[in-house]
Design a protein around this motif. Structure first.
Motif, PDB file in Angstrom:
ATOM      1  N   TYR A  89      10.126  13.127  -7.109  1.00 53.88           N
ATOM      2  CA  TYR A  89       9.902  12.072  -6.127  1.00 53.88           C
ATOM      3  C   TYR A  89       8.652  11.304  -6.550  1.00 53.88           C
ATOM      4  CZ  TYR A  89      12.972  14.768  -2.972  1.00 53.88           C
ATOM      5  OH  TYR A  89      14.014  15.455  -2.419  1.00 53.88           O
ATOM      6  N   VAL A  90       8.794  10.024  -6.840  1.00 49.94           N
ATOM      7  CA  VAL A  90       7.641   9.200  -7.205  1.00 49.94           C
ATOM      8  C   VAL A  90       7.631   7.971  -6.303  1.00 49.94           C
ATOM      9  CG1 VAL A  90       6.490   7.884  -9.011  1.00 49.94           C
ATOM     10  CG2 VAL A  90       7.704   9.993  -9.599  1.00 49.94           C
ATOM     11  N   ASN A  91       6.559   7.813  -5.526  1.00 50.96           N
ATOM     12  CA  ASN A  91       6.399   6.667  -4.644  1.00 50.96           C
ATOM     13  C   ASN A  91       5.128   5.920  -5.037  1.00 50.96           C
ATOM     14  OD1 ASN A  91       8.662   7.333  -2.998  1.00 50.96           O
ATOM     15  ND2 ASN A  91       7.419   8.877  -1.970  1.00 50.96           N
ATOM     16  N   GLN A  92       5.263   4.630  -5.328  1.00 51.40           N
ATOM     17  CA  GLN A  92       4.116   3.814  -5.717  1.00 51.40           C
ATOM     18  C   GLN A  92       4.056   2.577  -4.812  1.00 51.40           C
ATOM     19  OE1 GLN A  92       5.363   3.373  -9.861  1.00 51.40           O
ATOM     20  NE2 GLN A  92       3.636   4.617 -10.531  1.00 51.40           N
ATOM     21  N   TYR A  93       2.888   2.356  -4.243  1.00 50.55           N
ATOM     22  CA  TYR A  93       2.684   1.228  -3.345  1.00 50.55           C
ATOM     23  C   TYR A  93       1.574   0.354  -3.934  1.00 50.55           C
ATOM     24  CZ  TYR A  93       5.080   4.499  -0.258  1.00 50.55           C
ATOM     25  OH  TYR A  93       5.964   5.399   0.279  1.00 50.55           O
ATOM     26  N   GLY A  94       1.929  -0.869  -4.381  1.00 46.69           N
ATOM     27  CA  GLY A  94       0.952  -1.743  -5.001  1.00 46.69           C
ATOM     28  C   GLY A  94       1.625  -2.581  -6.067  1.00 46.69           C
ATOM     29  N   THR A  95       0.832  -3.117  -6.973  1.00 47.61           N
ATOM     30  CA  THR A  95       1.354  -3.995  -8.007  1.00 47.61           C
ATOM     31  C   THR A  95       1.024  -3.452  -9.391  1.00 47.61           C
ATOM     32  OG1 THR A  95      -0.676  -5.332  -7.972  1.00 47.61           O
ATOM     33  CG2 THR A  95       1.118  -6.007  -6.523  1.00 47.61           C
ATOM     34  N   ASP A  96       1.885  -3.810 -10.351  1.00 43.08           N
ATOM     35  CA  ASP A  96       1.680  -3.468 -11.758  1.00 43.08           C
ATOM     36  C   ASP A  96       1.580  -1.960 -11.989  1.00 43.08           C
ATOM     37  OD1 ASP A  96       1.620  -6.181 -12.734  1.00 43.08           O
ATOM     38  OD2 ASP A  96      -0.391  -6.349 -11.884  1.00 43.08           O
ATOM     39  N   ASN A  97       2.331  -1.173 -11.235  1.00 44.26           N
ATOM     40  CA  ASN A  97       2.414   0.259 -11.468  1.00 44.26           C
ATOM     41  C   ASN A  97       3.606   0.573 -12.365  1.00 44.26           C
ATOM     42  OD1 ASN A  97       0.255   1.271  -9.620  1.00 44.26           O
ATOM     43  ND2 ASN A  97       1.537   0.301  -8.067  1.00 44.26           N
ATOM     44  N   THR A  98       3.543   1.675 -13.092  1.00 42.56           N
ATOM     45  CA  THR A  98       4.662   2.109 -13.927  1.00 42.56           C
ATOM     46  C   THR A  98       4.986   3.561 -13.628  1.00 42.56           C
ATOM     47  OG1 THR A  98       3.240   2.788 -15.764  1.00 42.56           O
ATOM     48  CG2 THR A  98       4.029   0.522 -15.768  1.00 42.56           C
ATOM     49  N   ASN A 146       7.577   6.782 -15.219  1.00 41.54           N
ATOM     50  CA  ASN A 146       8.514   7.266 -16.229  1.00 41.54           C
ATOM     51  C   ASN A 146       8.911   8.693 -15.867  1.00 41.54           C
ATOM     52  OD1 ASN A 146       8.244   5.114 -18.591  1.00 41.54           O
ATOM     53  ND2 ASN A 146       6.197   5.514 -17.805  1.00 41.54           N
ATOM     54  N   VAL A 147      10.216   8.929 -15.734  1.00 39.88           N
ATOM     55  CA  VAL A 147      10.726  10.260 -15.400  1.00 39.88           C
ATOM     56  C   VAL A 147      11.770  10.645 -16.437  1.00 39.88           C
ATOM     57  CG1 VAL A 147      11.923  11.680 -13.708  1.00 39.88           C
ATOM     58  CG2 VAL A 147      10.293   9.941 -12.939  1.00 39.88           C
ATOM     59  N   TYR A 148      11.592  11.812 -17.058  1.00 41.43           N
ATOM     60  CA  TYR A 148      12.556  12.338 -18.025  1.00 41.43           C
ATOM     61  C   TYR A 148      13.001  13.717 -17.555  1.00 41.43           C
ATOM     62  CZ  TYR A 148      14.586  14.180 -22.310  1.00 41.43           C
ATOM     63  OH  TYR A 148      15.437  14.733 -23.223  1.00 41.43           O
ATOM     64  N   GLN A 149      14.304  13.894 -17.380  1.00 39.88           N
ATOM     65  CA  GLN A 149      14.854  15.155 -16.897  1.00 39.88           C
ATOM     66  C   GLN A 149      15.964  15.610 -17.834  1.00 39.88           C
ATOM     67  OE1 GLN A 149      15.864  13.610 -12.967  1.00 39.88           O
ATOM     68  NE2 GLN A 149      14.312  14.925 -12.038  1.00 39.88           N
ATOM     69  N   ASN A 150      15.922  16.874 -18.197  1.00 43.73           N
ATOM     70  CA  ASN A 150      16.937  17.468 -19.067  1.00 43.73           C
ATOM     71  C   ASN A 150      17.371  18.781 -18.435  1.00 43.73           C
ATOM     72  OD1 ASN A 150      18.579  18.375 -21.088  1.00 43.73           O
ATOM     73  ND2 ASN A 150      16.981  18.523 -22.640  1.00 43.73           N
ATOM     74  N   GLY A 151      18.510  18.753 -17.745  1.00 41.05           N
ATOM     75  CA  GLY A 151      18.987  19.958 -17.066  1.00 41.05           C
ATOM     76  C   GLY A 151      20.115  19.597 -16.138  1.00 41.05           C
ATOM     77  N   ASN A 152      20.550  20.550 -15.316  1.00 37.98           N
ATOM     78  CA  ASN A 152      21.657  20.335 -14.400  1.00 37.98           C
ATOM     79  C   ASN A 152      21.157  20.029 -13.013  1.00 37.98           C
ATOM     80  OD1 ASN A 152      23.561  21.013 -16.447  1.00 37.98           O
ATOM     81  ND2 ASN A 152      23.157  23.175 -16.062  1.00 37.98           N
ATOM     82  N   ALA A 153      21.943  19.267 -12.280  1.00 38.04           N
ATOM     83  CA  ALA A 153      21.667  18.959 -10.868  1.00 38.04           C
ATOM     84  C   ALA A 153      20.278  18.368 -10.692  1.00 38.04           C
ATOM     85  CB  ALA A 153      21.816  20.222 -10.015  1.00 38.04           C
ATOM     86  N   VAL A 154      19.901  17.448 -11.559  1.00 38.36           N
ATOM     87  CA  VAL A 154      18.596  16.817 -11.458  1.00 38.36           C
ATOM     88  C   VAL A 154      18.681  15.656 -10.477  1.00 38.36           C
ATOM     89  CG1 VAL A 154      17.952  17.469 -13.778  1.00 38.36           C
ATOM     90  CG2 VAL A 154      19.070  15.271 -13.398  1.00 38.36           C
ATOM     91  N   GLY A 155      17.494  15.271  -9.975  1.00 36.89           N
ATOM     92  CA  GLY A 155      17.461  14.150  -9.048  1.00 36.89           C
ATOM     93  C   GLY A 155      16.141  13.423  -9.141  1.00 36.89           C
ATOM     94  N   THR A 156      16.201  12.076  -9.082  1.00 38.77           N
ATOM     95  CA  THR A 156      14.998  11.253  -9.087  1.00 38.77           C
ATOM     96  C   THR A 156      15.039  10.329  -7.885  1.00 38.77           C
ATOM     97  OG1 THR A 156      14.949  11.303 -11.499  1.00 38.77           O
ATOM     98  CG2 THR A 156      13.618   9.618 -10.413  1.00 38.77           C
ATOM     99  N   TYR A 157      13.890  10.230  -7.180  1.00 38.80           N
ATOM    100  CA  TYR A 157      13.840   9.417  -5.959  1.00 38.80           C
ATOM    101  C   TYR A 157      12.603   8.519  -5.982  1.00 38.80           C
ATOM    102  CZ  TYR A 157      17.114  13.044  -4.512  1.00 38.80           C
ATOM    103  OH  TYR A 157      18.163  13.905  -4.460  1.00 38.80           O
TER     104      TYR A 157
END
Length: 317
Positions: free
Chosen positions: A295-304, A306-317
């Motif tokens: 879970y990555v939440n960014q509030y503002g401007t010019d933010n970056t 990067n999420v890399y997942q290698n596995g089963n049943a992964v999730g990105t929010y």
């Protein structure tokens, strides 16, 4: 028979207390020093020792405090020990460039559950201080607090190192200041918490947390980092199963700028939470294994992010 010794000492140059014996319990040493370039050494290292109490109170510049409550010899016991160090300022002066080292360990095999419940408490007011704590085996607790003069203001350019080997250890570090370095290393079912801000905000601090698995099934490490300020770097590595990393940067409605955090999780059932309030921040998450969630939440401007997942049943929010 219980062996109880209490030593009270006030000094301005050097203080040394050693209490070695085959079996000792309930020893207490209290040392107070006011000045510069003083040295405190307290050794409570009976092969079968427990319930020791070491207290050092230091004011001044370039002082050294060394506390050893443990015995590295084979099959030794060290438990229920307590170490308390205060490096404090007084009105009109400062405490800086002090070195504090605390060791609480033994060599009894983990299955006996003997090396338990050691506590280390360090409070520092000032700049350019070094704090190192080493604890072995189970249920240990380390607390480090760094701030500025007389508990207010900032404590800058300090170094904190905590090493805990064993299960169910807790490490707590709270810093008010800038350009501080915090490094915490743990293994198996432990918890690390770091909070950093400043006199308004904390600037250019570095936090590194490393947590690794052991052979104990169902182990779960947890790392919490809370920072308010700019140009801070947070790195969390968790190798094992059931791990949680939680990073919070900034305050609601108040920006924190140019911070970076990275999380590496390798194992099963890992979770990474990152919240950033501000601009020009960077988030990087790597998860290898199964059942990973980010879970990555960014509030503002010019933010970056990067999420890399290698596995089963992964999730990105």
């Amino acid at each position: 028979m219980q062996n109880v010794k209490t030593i009270l000492m006030a000094a301005t140059a050097l203080a040394y207390v050693a209490i070695p014996s085959a079996h000792a319990t309930g020893n207490k040493a209290v040392i107070t020093q006011d000045g510069s370039t003083n040295f405190v050494e307290i050794i409570q290292d009976a092969a079968d020792g427990e319930g020791h109490d070491a207290n050092a109170n230091v004011q001044g510049i370039e002082n050294k405090v060394y506390i050893d409550q443990g015995n590295p010899s084979a099959n030794s016991i060290g438990r229920n020990n307590y170490a308390d160090v205060d490096v404090l300022n007084v009105v009109g002066s400062s405490s800086k460039e002090n070195v504090i080292k605390i060791i609480q360990q033994n060599d009894r095999i983990a299955a006996t559950n003997d090396a338990n419940h050691n506590d280390s408490i360090v409070r520092v007011e000032g700049d350019r201080n070094e704090v190192a704590t080493k604890q072995s085996f189970n249920n240990n607790y380390s607390y480090v607090r760094i701030s500025g003069d007389t508990g207010v203001g900032e404590g800058d350019d300090n170094t904190v190192t905590v090493l805990q080997t064993g299960n169910n250890a807790q490490a707590r570090t709270y810093i008010v200041g800038d350009e501080n370095d915090v490094e915490i290393t743990q293994n198996s079912n432990n918890e690390a918490r770091v909070k950093i801000d400043g006199d308004g905000e904390g600037f250019s601090n570095t936090v590194e947390i490393s947590q690794e698995r052991t052979a104990f099934p169902g182990a779960s490490n947890t790392a919490w980092v809370d920072i308010f300020g700019d140009e801070n770097l947070v790195s969390i590595d968790q190798i094992g199963n059931g791990n949680l990393a939680d990073i919070d940067i900034g305050l609601n409605g108040v920006e924190s700028l140019e911070n970076k955090f990275q999380v590496l999780q390798e194992g099963e059932n890992n979770k990474a939470y990152g919240r950033v309030d501000g601009s020009l921040n960077n988030a990087y998450v790597q998860q290898f294994g199964s059942y990973n969630t980010a879970y990555v939440n960014q509030y503002g401007t010019d933010n970056t992010a990067n999420v890399y997942q290698n596995g089963n049943a992964v999730g990105t929010y």
